[in-house]
Design an enzyme around this catalytic site. Structure first.
Site, mmCIF file in Angstrom:
data_model
loop_
_atom_site.group_PDB
_atom_site.id
_atom_site.type_symbol
_atom_site.label_atom_id
_atom_site.label_comp_id
_atom_site.label_asym_id
_atom_site.label_seq_id
_atom_site.Cartn_x
_atom_site.Cartn_y
_atom_site.Cartn_z
ATOM 1 C CB SER A 1 -0.887 0.017 1.251
ATOM 2 O OG SER A 1 -1.573 1.255 1.369
ATOM 3 C CE1 TYR B 1 -3.700 -2.314 5.152
ATOM 4 C CE2 TYR B 1 -3.180 -0.038 4.623
ATOM 5 C CZ TYR B 1 -3.500 -1.318 4.214
ATOM 6 O OH TYR B 1 -3.612 -1.596 2.875
#
Length: 253
Positions: A146, A159
């Site tokens: 990501s 995350y």
């Protein structure tokens, strides 16, 4: 084509979203596909049915990638059924939507689950798959990371940390496993998928991407396109991190 002559791809978290898109793209290119899932059995079975309709072999394997014994069992099944593995896509991921400023809300249990799936998981699966990947003409690992791993902005601090670690681990694994195995990562920006829509219905994707050079969220197939490039579209690319983000990172000052 004999089963042993057909290339094989394993996609973790392949029941929905990006994982499903990757699995379908491999199938359209004639790969046998192993569809891994953890909890979404109905969706995984539907993905497998859609792949089977294309006339290629498919298997569905339940395994929590953060549990080493389940990962090893999954790779044993791949070896026993297909005798080879050509491409591995580490796509399975977990998160919680927690405001970064609310440090107390980022619980130990959430930290452990997110890092277990997003960071330990890709390592466990890659380690278990490495020997099988290396036995052929050369294998490929693609980690779905990501842009949060670059920017520190995302669904929660854990995350972002997990994806930053995955980006670094991609480079480390590329060094460790070359030349037989290539390891790269695709780093998506916002994706129009169930992940965001159900995870945090208050996020407005249109507003989120409004100032990007390409002001639209990606679709799962946009990310799968990049995954397939790293997996089979190049022979000498390894240790690379590719942002597929509509230019999001160009907007960060």
């Amino acid at each position: 084509m004999n089963l042993s002559d057909r290339p094989v791809a394993l996609v973790t978290g392949a029941a929905t979203g990006v994982g499903r898109a990757c699995a379908m793209q491999f199938a359209r290119r004639g790969f046998a596909v192993v569809v891994n899932y953890s909890r979404s059995k109905a969706e995984a079975d539907q993905t497998a049915n859609d792949i089977e309709a294309l006339g290629v072999p498919v298997s569905v394997v339940q395994a929590d990638v953060s549990v080493e014994s389940e990962v090893q069992s999954m790779l044993d099944q791949v070896r026993n059924q297909y005798g080879r593995l050509d491409c591995l896509v580490n796509n399975a991921a977990a998160t919680e939507f927690v405001e970064h400023s609310d440090l107390d809300a980022m619980t130990v249990a959430a930290w452990d689950r997110i890092l277990g799936v997003n960071l330990k998981g890709p390592f466990f699966v890659t380690r278990a798959a490495a020997k099988l990947l290396a036995e052929g003409e050369g294998g490929s690992v693609v980690n779905v990371s990501s842009v949060a791993g670059f920017t520190g902005a995302g669904s929660c601090i854990a995350y972002c940390a997990s994806k930053g670690g995955l980006n670094t681990m991609t480079k480390s694994l590329a060094r460790a496993l070359g030349p037989k195995i290539r390891v790269n990562a695709v780093c998506p920006g916002p994706i129009d998928s169930r992940w965001i829509r159900e995870g945090n219905p208050n996020w407005d994707l249109t507003e989120m991407v409004a100032n990007y050079p390409i002001p639209q969220p990606s679709q799962p197939d946009d990310i799968a396109d990049a995954v397939l490039f790293f997996a089979i579209g190049t022979k000498v690319t390894t240790g690379q991190l590719l942002a597929v983000d509509g230019g999001q990172m160009l907007t960060i000052q």
